[in-house]
Structures are given as structure tokens and as C-alpha cells.
Design a protein around this motif. Structure first.
Motif, PDB file in Angstrom:
ATOM      1  N   TYR A   9       3.751 -76.654 -36.267  1.00  0.00           N
ATOM      2  CA  TYR A   9       2.636 -75.721 -36.076  1.00  0.00           C
ATOM      3  C   TYR A   9       2.942 -74.309 -36.572  1.00  0.00           C
ATOM      4  CZ  TYR A   9       0.290 -79.445 -33.695  1.00  0.00           C
ATOM      5  OH  TYR A   9      -0.313 -80.639 -33.418  1.00  0.00           O
ATOM      6  N   TYR A  16      -5.009 -76.304 -39.820  1.00  0.00           N
ATOM      7  CA  TYR A  16      -5.328 -77.052 -38.591  1.00  0.00           C
ATOM      8  C   TYR A  16      -6.844 -77.243 -38.398  1.00  0.00           C
ATOM      9  CZ  TYR A  16      -5.192 -78.716 -33.811  1.00  0.00           C
ATOM     10  OH  TYR A  16      -5.353 -79.482 -32.679  1.00  0.00           O
ATOM     11  N   TYR A  25     -15.668 -79.746 -30.809  1.00  0.00           N
ATOM     12  CA  TYR A  25     -15.088 -79.086 -29.632  1.00  0.00           C
ATOM     13  C   TYR A  25     -16.164 -78.668 -28.617  1.00  0.00           C
ATOM     14  CZ  TYR A  25     -10.310 -79.016 -31.391  1.00  0.00           C
ATOM     15  OH  TYR A  25      -9.052 -79.392 -31.817  1.00  0.00           O
ATOM     16  N   ALA A  50      -1.167 -75.079 -24.506  1.00  0.00           N
ATOM     17  CA  ALA A  50      -1.181 -75.697 -25.838  1.00  0.00           C
ATOM     18  C   ALA A  50      -2.591 -75.625 -26.437  1.00  0.00           C
ATOM     19  CB  ALA A  50      -0.665 -77.134 -25.781  1.00  0.00           C
ATOM     20  N   GLY A  52      -3.672 -74.375 -29.147  1.00  0.00           N
ATOM     21  CA  GLY A  52      -3.831 -74.455 -30.600  1.00  0.00           C
ATOM     22  C   GLY A  52      -4.546 -73.229 -31.147  1.00  0.00           C
ATOM     23  N   ASP A  72      -0.308 -70.907 -26.195  1.00  0.00           N
ATOM     24  CA  ASP A  72       0.321 -71.919 -27.057  1.00  0.00           C
ATOM     25  C   ASP A  72       1.706 -71.406 -27.442  1.00  0.00           C
ATOM     26  OD1 ASP A  72      -0.884 -74.430 -28.887  1.00  0.00           O
ATOM     27  OD2 ASP A  72       0.858 -73.439 -29.776  1.00  0.00           O
ATOM     28  N   LYS A  73       2.615 -72.362 -27.681  1.00  0.00           N
ATOM     29  CA  LYS A  73       3.980 -71.995 -28.058  1.00  0.00           C
ATOM     30  C   LYS A  73       4.041 -71.401 -29.469  1.00  0.00           C
ATOM     31  CE  LYS A  73       8.047 -74.828 -28.877  1.00  0.00           C
ATOM     32  NZ  LYS A  73       8.628 -76.120 -28.576  1.00  0.00           N
ATOM     33  N   MET A  98       2.964 -68.750 -25.370  1.00  0.00           N
ATOM     34  CA  MET A  98       3.753 -69.177 -24.202  1.00  0.00           C
ATOM     35  C   MET A  98       4.128 -70.657 -24.332  1.00  0.00           C
ATOM     36  SD  MET A  98       2.711 -68.918 -20.193  1.00  0.00           S
ATOM     37  CE  MET A  98       1.889 -70.502 -20.144  1.00  0.00           C
ATOM     38  N   ASP A  99       5.381 -70.948 -24.026  1.00  0.00           N
ATOM     39  CA  ASP A  99       5.855 -72.329 -23.980  1.00  0.00           C
ATOM     40  C   ASP A  99       5.434 -72.912 -22.632  1.00  0.00           C
ATOM     41  OD1 ASP A  99       7.354 -74.686 -23.742  1.00  0.00           O
ATOM     42  OD2 ASP A  99       9.075 -73.834 -24.786  1.00  0.00           O
ATOM     43  N   PHE A 100       4.756 -74.069 -22.628  1.00  0.00           N
ATOM     44  CA  PHE A 100       4.295 -74.591 -21.329  1.00  0.00           C
ATOM     45  C   PHE A 100       5.441 -75.130 -20.467  1.00  0.00           C
ATOM     46  CE2 PHE A 100       2.285 -78.468 -23.765  1.00  0.00           C
ATOM     47  CZ  PHE A 100       3.508 -79.132 -23.833  1.00  0.00           C
ATOM     48  N   THR A 115      -5.560 -80.109 -23.813  1.00  0.00           N
ATOM     49  CA  THR A 115      -6.284 -81.189 -24.488  1.00  0.00           C
ATOM     50  C   THR A 115      -5.642 -81.583 -25.818  1.00  0.00           C
ATOM     51  OG1 THR A 115      -7.738 -79.594 -25.525  1.00  0.00           O
ATOM     52  CG2 THR A 115      -8.513 -80.574 -23.474  1.00  0.00           C
ATOM     53  N   PHE A 116      -6.148 -82.657 -26.313  1.00  0.00           N
ATOM     54  CA  PHE A 116      -5.792 -83.205 -27.615  1.00  0.00           C
ATOM     55  C   PHE A 116      -4.296 -83.497 -27.767  1.00  0.00           C
ATOM     56  CE2 PHE A 116      -8.241 -83.543 -31.795  1.00  0.00           C
ATOM     57  CZ  PHE A 116      -7.592 -84.734 -32.072  1.00  0.00           C
ATOM     58  N   SER A 118      -1.556 -82.830 -26.464  1.00  0.00           N
ATOM     59  CA  SER A 118      -0.450 -81.858 -26.455  1.00  0.00           C
ATOM     60  C   SER A 118       0.699 -82.367 -25.592  1.00  0.00           C
ATOM     61  CB  SER A 118      -0.951 -80.502 -25.969  1.00  0.00           C
ATOM     62  OG  SER A 118      -1.995 -80.079 -26.822  1.00  0.00           O
TER      63      SER A 118
HETATM   64  C1  LIG Z   1      -2.464 -81.465 -31.298  1.00  0.00           C
HETATM   65  S1  LIG Z   1      -2.347 -79.726 -31.054  1.00  0.00           S
HETATM   66  C2  LIG Z   1      -3.654 -79.480 -29.874  1.00  0.00           C
HETATM   67  C3  LIG Z   1      -4.161 -78.067 -29.891  1.00  0.00           C
HETATM   68  C4  LIG Z   1      -5.402 -77.826 -29.054  1.00  0.00           C
HETATM   69  N1  LIG Z   1      -5.192 -78.176 -27.663  1.00  0.00           N
HETATM   70  C5  LIG Z   1      -6.607 -78.562 -29.602  1.00  0.00           C
HETATM   71  O1  LIG Z   1      -7.282 -79.257 -28.819  1.00  0.00           O
HETATM   72  O2  LIG Z   1      -6.904 -78.422 -30.787  1.00  0.00           O
HETATM   73  C6  LIG Z   1      -0.895 -79.577 -30.066  1.00  0.00           C
HETATM   74  C7  LIG Z   1      -0.549 -78.148 -29.692  1.00  0.00           C
HETATM   75  O3  LIG Z   1       0.515 -78.202 -28.739  1.00  0.00           O
HETATM   76  C8  LIG Z   1       1.297 -77.045 -28.920  1.00  0.00           C
HETATM   77  N2  LIG Z   1       2.567 -77.260 -28.237  1.00  0.00           N
HETATM   78  C9  LIG Z   1       3.486 -78.222 -28.479  1.00  0.00           C
HETATM   79  N3  LIG Z   1       4.532 -78.070 -27.640  1.00  0.00           N
HETATM   80  C10 LIG Z   1       4.248 -77.000 -26.840  1.00  0.00           C
HETATM   81  C11 LIG Z   1       4.931 -76.337 -25.779  1.00  0.00           C
HETATM   82  N4  LIG Z   1       6.152 -76.738 -25.384  1.00  0.00           N
HETATM   83  N5  LIG Z   1       4.343 -75.286 -25.175  1.00  0.00           N
HETATM   84  C12 LIG Z   1       3.117 -74.856 -25.586  1.00  0.00           C
HETATM   85  N6  LIG Z   1       2.437 -75.413 -26.608  1.00  0.00           N
HETATM   86  C13 LIG Z   1       2.998 -76.480 -27.230  1.00  0.00           C
HETATM   87  C14 LIG Z   1       1.397 -76.915 -30.434  1.00  0.00           C
HETATM   88  O4  LIG Z   1       1.821 -75.631 -30.838  1.00  0.00           O
HETATM   89  C15 LIG Z   1      -0.038 -77.259 -30.826  1.00  0.00           C
HETATM   90  O5  LIG Z   1      -0.836 -76.105 -30.929  1.00  0.00           O
END
Ligand SMILES: C[S@@+](CC[C@H](N)C(=O)[O-])C[C@H]1O[C@@H](n2cnc3c(N)ncnc32)[C@H](O)[C@@H]1O
Length: 262
Positions: A9, A16, A25, A50, A52, A72-73, A98-100, A115-116, A118
């Protein structure tokens, strides 16, 4: 020119929204809103993990007067989300990097959403347990965590249309996607080759290579993981309806409730 390997990402952020253009959405936000309203008596504040490029948060914000913090990270995804917010001047979503797995927020929310797929970026059950511990720190008593995950059946089905996808995205980007699923490790790979083109749309200026690995969980596995935590399962929905999920579901949305005593 050989493509340099970029972190997940980073360069994908620029394409994206193009690869997601078939995802509605607004309809999805409607569904998430229905879930929140069904499972919480008076939701006001929402934390998205997360998020996105912010499409869900911005759609939810347009739908209801929620107070939304979306995180999002990836700083690249958040940069694009903030640009989209600037284009939608009515929005007051607060986008933060932010890292979740390391939630550092000094407030609590009525609902946390993600969602999606993550959560499928967490490759070990213990990572999901850790995520739930982090979420517990920012949920009010009896508030909810809503998240979806994709199942083995969905991976088998989706590689047929995801593999060998190619296209162009705004900003002179061209991309190629290889998508594969290993049924024994249950890892779904999405490998992107992304090219930045000159204005002639032929000369390649830069090349990037991004590898995405998602662990694909079955419903019984996810239920076992949740059993290890203090959360209670309120509902599990199949697809985009308030219909009970089962082992044949492609995408499952879980609703978990935070323990009352913290
Ligand atoms: C498939 S995308 C989904 C994005 C958004 N939720 C959507 O519906 O379009 C996955 C997202 O998870 C985020 N992600 C992955 N690991 C993460 C973490 N440890 N903390 C926060 N975000 C994270 C990625 O940066 C990415 O934006």
C-alpha cells in the motif's frame, strides 16, 4: 528497467481507487450503517481501522451525522483519503495514520469498523487476538466491533477475474495484477507491477513491484479465535444482507460486542 519492491500500500495507493471502481461504497456504507443501527442503541462515534483511501468513511459520513475517525497504517493511503476529503468539503472525517495493532487514541467509540478483508492481512490467529485486545482499549462498554473477512471459497472464485488484470489509473499509471491462492497454506497472493509512464503513455519512467499476502480464514477458525477473547459474537452476516452467514459464505461480516466491565 527492473521494478523496485515497494512496501504494501505504498505505490498501490495511487491505483487503489481504480482497482476498486466496481465496488459501490455507498451501498456498502448503507449496509454497515444498518448493521451498526441494528446492534447498537445510540451510535454516535465511529473509529474505522484500515480505512484505505477513505471511501467507506466518506460514504458513511455523507449518510449519517456520525463523528468518524478513520485510520490506516499506510501514510500513502491516508494522503489520498485526505485529498478526497478536501474535494468533499462537507466532510469532517478525521483521517490519521495508525497501525491497528498499536492503537494509540485517547478516547472511546460506540463502534469500531474495518472493511474489505483488512483483517485478512493478519496471518496468525494470535495477531487477530492482539487486534481485539487493542480494540477493547477504545470501545465504550457494550459497544461493537464490525469487521468482514473473506473465505477460501471467495479466494477460489475471485482469482478467475483478479488474475492477469491490467489497466491504467489517473496520474499516468499502468498496472498488472497476478492473483493466486494456495489452498494448503491458505495464503492469497496479489502481486502488482505498477509503472509510472511519461505523458506519451508509453515510456516507462519508474517501475514498482508490490506483493500482498492475505491469510484466508474459514468461519469455524474465526469463531475459535473470537472464543479466545473477551468479545461476544452478536451476529455474523453473509455478504451484504442481514442474513446469517455459514460455511458456504464468500464474505462474512462479524459483529462483536465489547465486555461491559473493562
Ligand atoms: C484491502 S485494503 C481495504 C481498505 C479499505 N478498508 C477499503 O474498504 O477500501 C486493506 C487496508 O488495510 C491496511 N492495513 C493492513 N495492515 C494494517 C495494519 N496493521 N494497521 C492498519 N492498517 C492496515 C492497508 O494499508 C490497506 O489500506
Amino acid at each position: 528497467m527492473k521494478g523496485s519492491r515497494s512496501p504494501e500500500y505504498s505505490k498501490l495507493a495511487y491505483i487503489y481507487d481504480t482497482i476498486m471502481e466496481d465496488v459501490d461504497y455507498e451501498v456498502w456504507a448503507d449496509f454497515i450503517d444498518e448493521i451498526i443501527q441494528t446492534n447498537h442503541p445510540d451510535p454516535v462515534s465511529i473509529l474505522e481501522l484500515a480505512c484505505g483511501t477513505g471511501s467507506m468513511a466518506l460514504s458513511l459520513d455523507e449518510l449519517m451525522c456520525y463523528d468518524i475517525v478513520a485510520t490506516d497504517k499506510s501514510p500513502h493511503m491516508i494522503k489520498i483519503a485526505r485529498c478526497k476529503k478536501r474535494d468533499n468539503r462537507w466532510s469532517d472525517v478525521d483521517f490519521e495514520v495508525m497501525d491497528f495493532l498499536d492503537i494509540a487514541l485517547d478516547r472511546r467509540f460506540d463502534a469500531v469498523i474495518s472493511t474489505f478483508d483488512s483483517v485478512n492481512y493478519l496471518h496468525k490467529p494470535r495477531d487477530i487476538v492482539r487486534l481485539l485486545k487493542e480494540i477493547k482499549k477504545v470501545l465504550k462498554p457494550d459497544s461493537i466491533f464490525v469487521f468482514d473477512f473473506t473465505t477460501p471459497k471467495n479466494s477460489i472464485r475471485s482469482i478467475k477475474y483478479l488474475n492477469n488484470e491490467e489497466g491504467y489509473a489517473p496520474g499516468n499509471y499502468r498496472f498488472f495484477r497476478k492473483s493466486s491462492y494456495n489452498p494448503s497454506s491458505r495464503i492469497h497472493y496479489n502481486v502488482f507491477d505498477i509503472e509510472k509512464l511519461d505523458n506519451d503513455m508509453e515510456t516507462v519512467l519508474e517501475k514498482y513491484h508490490e506483493v500482498h499476502k492475505q491469510k484466508i480464514y474459514t468461519l469455524p477458525e474465526m469463531l475459535d479465535i473470537i472464543d479466545e477473547t473477551e468479545f461476544t459474537l452478536l451476529a455474523k452476516y453473509d455478504g451484504f444482507d442481514l442474513v446469517e452467514a455459514d460455511e458456504s459464505s464468500l464474505r462474512i461480516t462479524m459483529v462483536l460486542q465489547c465486555p461491559t466491565i473493562q
